[in-house]
Design a protein around this motif. Sequence first.
Motif, PDB file in Angstrom:
ATOM      1  N   ALA A 179     124.075  64.296  46.512  1.00 15.28           N
ATOM      2  CA  ALA A 179     125.474  63.920  46.689  1.00 15.28           C
ATOM      3  C   ALA A 179     125.600  62.422  46.460  1.00 15.28           C
ATOM      4  O   ALA A 179     125.118  61.611  47.263  1.00 15.28           O
ATOM      5  CB  ALA A 179     125.953  64.290  48.087  1.00 15.28           C
ATOM      6  N   ILE A 180     126.232  62.034  45.361  1.00 12.68           N
ATOM      7  CA  ILE A 180     126.345  60.624  44.978  1.00 12.68           C
ATOM      8  C   ILE A 180     127.720  60.120  45.375  1.00 12.68           C
ATOM      9  O   ILE A 180     128.741  60.673  44.957  1.00 12.68           O
ATOM     10  CB  ILE A 180     126.116  60.437  43.458  1.00 12.68           C
ATOM     11  CG1 ILE A 180     124.713  60.914  43.064  1.00 12.68           C
ATOM     12  CG2 ILE A 180     126.325  58.988  43.061  1.00 12.68           C
ATOM     13  CD1 ILE A 180     124.675  62.338  42.548  1.00 12.68           C
ATOM     14  N   GLU A 181     127.765  59.081  46.192  1.00 14.40           N
ATOM     15  CA  GLU A 181     129.040  58.562  46.685  1.00 14.40           C
ATOM     16  C   GLU A 181     128.892  57.071  46.991  1.00 14.40           C
ATOM     17  O   GLU A 181     127.929  56.652  47.642  1.00 14.40           O
ATOM     18  CB  GLU A 181     129.458  59.320  47.949  1.00 14.40           C
ATOM     19  CG  GLU A 181     130.742  58.837  48.587  1.00 14.40           C
ATOM     20  CD  GLU A 181     131.920  58.823  47.641  1.00 14.40           C
ATOM     21  OE1 GLU A 181     132.505  57.742  47.453  1.00 14.40           O
ATOM     22  OE2 GLU A 181     132.242  59.883  47.067  1.00 14.40           O
ATOM     23  N   LYS A 182     129.861  56.260  46.517  1.00 17.66           N
ATOM     24  CA  LYS A 182     129.784  54.812  46.711  1.00 17.66           C
ATOM     25  C   LYS A 182     130.518  54.323  47.955  1.00 17.66           C
ATOM     26  O   LYS A 182     130.268  53.206  48.426  1.00 17.66           O
ATOM     27  CB  LYS A 182     130.322  54.084  45.485  1.00 17.66           C
ATOM     28  CG  LYS A 182     131.802  54.309  45.196  1.00 17.66           C
ATOM     29  CD  LYS A 182     132.225  53.549  43.943  1.00 17.66           C
ATOM     30  CE  LYS A 182     133.705  53.759  43.639  1.00 17.66           C
ATOM     31  NZ  LYS A 182     134.113  53.011  42.413  1.00 17.66           N
ATOM     32  N   LYS A 218     120.690  65.696  49.624  1.00 20.55           N
ATOM     33  CA  LYS A 218     120.239  64.306  49.753  1.00 20.55           C
ATOM     34  C   LYS A 218     121.381  63.396  49.336  1.00 20.55           C
ATOM     35  O   LYS A 218     121.888  63.503  48.216  1.00 20.55           O
ATOM     36  CB  LYS A 218     119.007  64.042  48.883  1.00 20.55           C
ATOM     37  CG  LYS A 218     118.451  62.623  49.014  1.00 20.55           C
ATOM     38  CD  LYS A 218     117.183  62.460  48.211  1.00 20.55           C
ATOM     39  CE  LYS A 218     116.647  61.024  48.300  1.00 20.55           C
ATOM     40  NZ  LYS A 218     116.334  60.623  49.687  1.00 20.55           N
ATOM     41  N   ILE A 219     121.785  62.515  50.235  1.00 21.61           N
ATOM     42  CA  ILE A 219     122.929  61.642  49.978  1.00 21.61           C
ATOM     43  C   ILE A 219     122.436  60.363  49.308  1.00 21.61           C
ATOM     44  O   ILE A 219     121.524  59.692  49.812  1.00 21.61           O
ATOM     45  CB  ILE A 219     123.674  61.318  51.282  1.00 21.61           C
ATOM     46  CG1 ILE A 219     124.119  62.614  51.972  1.00 21.61           C
ATOM     47  CG2 ILE A 219     124.874  60.417  51.005  1.00 21.61           C
ATOM     48  CD1 ILE A 219     124.612  62.423  53.389  1.00 21.61           C
ATOM     49  N   ILE A 220     123.043  60.040  48.175  1.00 18.00           N
ATOM     50  CA  ILE A 220     122.716  58.835  47.422  1.00 18.00           C
ATOM     51  C   ILE A 220     123.914  57.901  47.495  1.00 18.00           C
ATOM     52  O   ILE A 220     124.981  58.192  46.949  1.00 18.00           O
ATOM     53  CB  ILE A 220     122.371  59.143  45.949  1.00 18.00           C
ATOM     54  CG1 ILE A 220     121.294  60.234  45.860  1.00 18.00           C
ATOM     55  CG2 ILE A 220     121.950  57.877  45.230  1.00 18.00           C
ATOM     56  CD1 ILE A 220     119.969  59.858  46.459  1.00 18.00           C
ATOM     57  N   SER A 221     123.739  56.774  48.188  1.00 19.97           N
ATOM     58  CA  SER A 221     124.836  55.820  48.357  1.00 19.97           C
ATOM     59  C   SER A 221     124.813  54.797  47.237  1.00 19.97           C
ATOM     60  O   SER A 221     123.809  54.102  47.038  1.00 19.97           O
ATOM     61  CB  SER A 221     124.716  55.122  49.710  1.00 19.97           C
ATOM     62  OG  SER A 221     125.759  54.181  49.884  1.00 19.97           O
ATOM     63  N   GLY A 222     125.915  54.717  46.498  1.00 23.75           N
ATOM     64  CA  GLY A 222     126.001  53.733  45.430  1.00 23.75           C
ATOM     65  C   GLY A 222     126.857  54.216  44.280  1.00 23.75           C
ATOM     66  O   GLY A 222     127.293  55.372  44.241  1.00 23.75           O
ATOM     67  N   SER A 223     127.112  53.322  43.348  1.00 18.90           N
ATOM     68  CA  SER A 223     127.896  53.656  42.158  1.00 18.90           C
ATOM     69  C   SER A 223     127.095  54.598  41.264  1.00 18.90           C
ATOM     70  O   SER A 223     125.893  54.396  41.046  1.00 18.90           O
ATOM     71  CB  SER A 223     128.243  52.375  41.408  1.00 18.90           C
ATOM     72  OG  SER A 223     128.839  52.665  40.166  1.00 18.90           O
ATOM     73  N   ALA A 224     127.757  55.625  40.759  1.00 18.58           N
ATOM     74  CA  ALA A 224     127.065  56.654  39.966  1.00 18.58           C
ATOM     75  C   ALA A 224     126.320  56.049  38.781  1.00 18.58           C
ATOM     76  O   ALA A 224     125.180  56.423  38.494  1.00 18.58           O
ATOM     77  CB  ALA A 224     128.071  57.703  39.488  1.00 18.58           C
TER      78      ALA A 224
END
Length: 415
Positions: free
Chosen positions: A288-291, A312-318
């Motif tokens: 899950a990609i989210e900034k 798995k959460i991915i924090s940041g700009s795609a």
Amino acid sequence: MTIKVIGIGLNGSEGLSPHILSLIQSATVLVGGDRHLNYFPDHQGIKVKIQNLNSLISKIKEYQIKQENIVFLATGDPLFFGIGRFLLENFAPSELSFYPHLSSVQIAFNALKIPWQDAKLVSIHGRDLEPLIKEMKNGAGKIAILTDMENSPQAIINLYHQLSLPHHYQIWLCENVGAKNQKISLINDLHEGDTLERVSSLNIVILLKDKDIYKQIKSQDLPLIGLDDHLFLGFPDRPGLMTKKEIRQLILGELGLQQNQIIWDVGAGTGSISVEMGRFAHHSKIYAIEKSAIAVNLIEKNCRNFGVYNVKIISGSATKVLEKLPHPDRVFIGGSGGEMDEILNIIDKKINRRGKIAIALATLENLTQAQSWLNKHGWDYKILHTQISRSLSIANMTRFNPLNPVYIVSANPST
């Protein structure tokens, strides 16, 4: 001599000041409803009961010509959803003087000990429910509702359950506010189909939005797919910003999920899509990609609440994080942050050649941009245009409440 329009509470003459009482006693013509006139049984003037408003205006104008001292009795504040507006449509402002009493809304909020300067005020007394539906869907923190026999407290409870909102309201029924038999009741325990008994016709309803109070999730009661929207935690300031249940099911179908896949959810928002994918394809790995930091927190909470542990959460700009992720089998794009082409370029390089993507779009401009990229890069695609409405039972009728239209683009690299 001006017509004096005097507001009265449910405690009748007891709640009036000596000055207001003297104005009423000096009237030669006293106008009001049955309840208002019954507060002054010994009044010596001419009593005119409100029945047909048009004929009433003609009669009052006749008394004006005779220089009668006219007092018009009203409920609460005459200029707050009251008779005052009608009188101003038929008399010049210079012909009227207003003497307001406390409004029912003012008394109700004070009984609840709640500041109300930021409350939304909605009258559904003889009116459509649409303004109320709008405020409830927008997540207004405090809503005061003026009801009638058809748009009743029971109808409001039923409406609340049918809307399946992503936030929770306390529903307060305020009866006979300001009177000795005033009654304030929290009626949230009533479920759709239950009925209120012996509700006073003199009532208003107050909705107060709870903070971080959501229905407890019982996993054994949940479907495999198609989770109700209200089960998800959402953005406090944008409660409707979530991919809706019906759209989620279409997206899952278009992606054609299988077990043991790598799946990207780009612009994951509240994580509603990631949660649905994680529960359905529980042997797959979802990224899950989210900034947005607020959204990342929501995704974490929603995954935990639903017992989903393969996200798995991915924090940041795609555009900055996608290059580092494993090659995906499926990709959903729910938000691009204005970087659609850049995101699709990365996906084009990394996706497995038998992979699929789905993109949810709300505007024609974004649809055109995505379609242009897909044509340029030779991808195969199709477009679904969804216009979905949910039924609402209002009184004895059924109407449809529309969701926002969504374009769903499903595509795969040409082989």
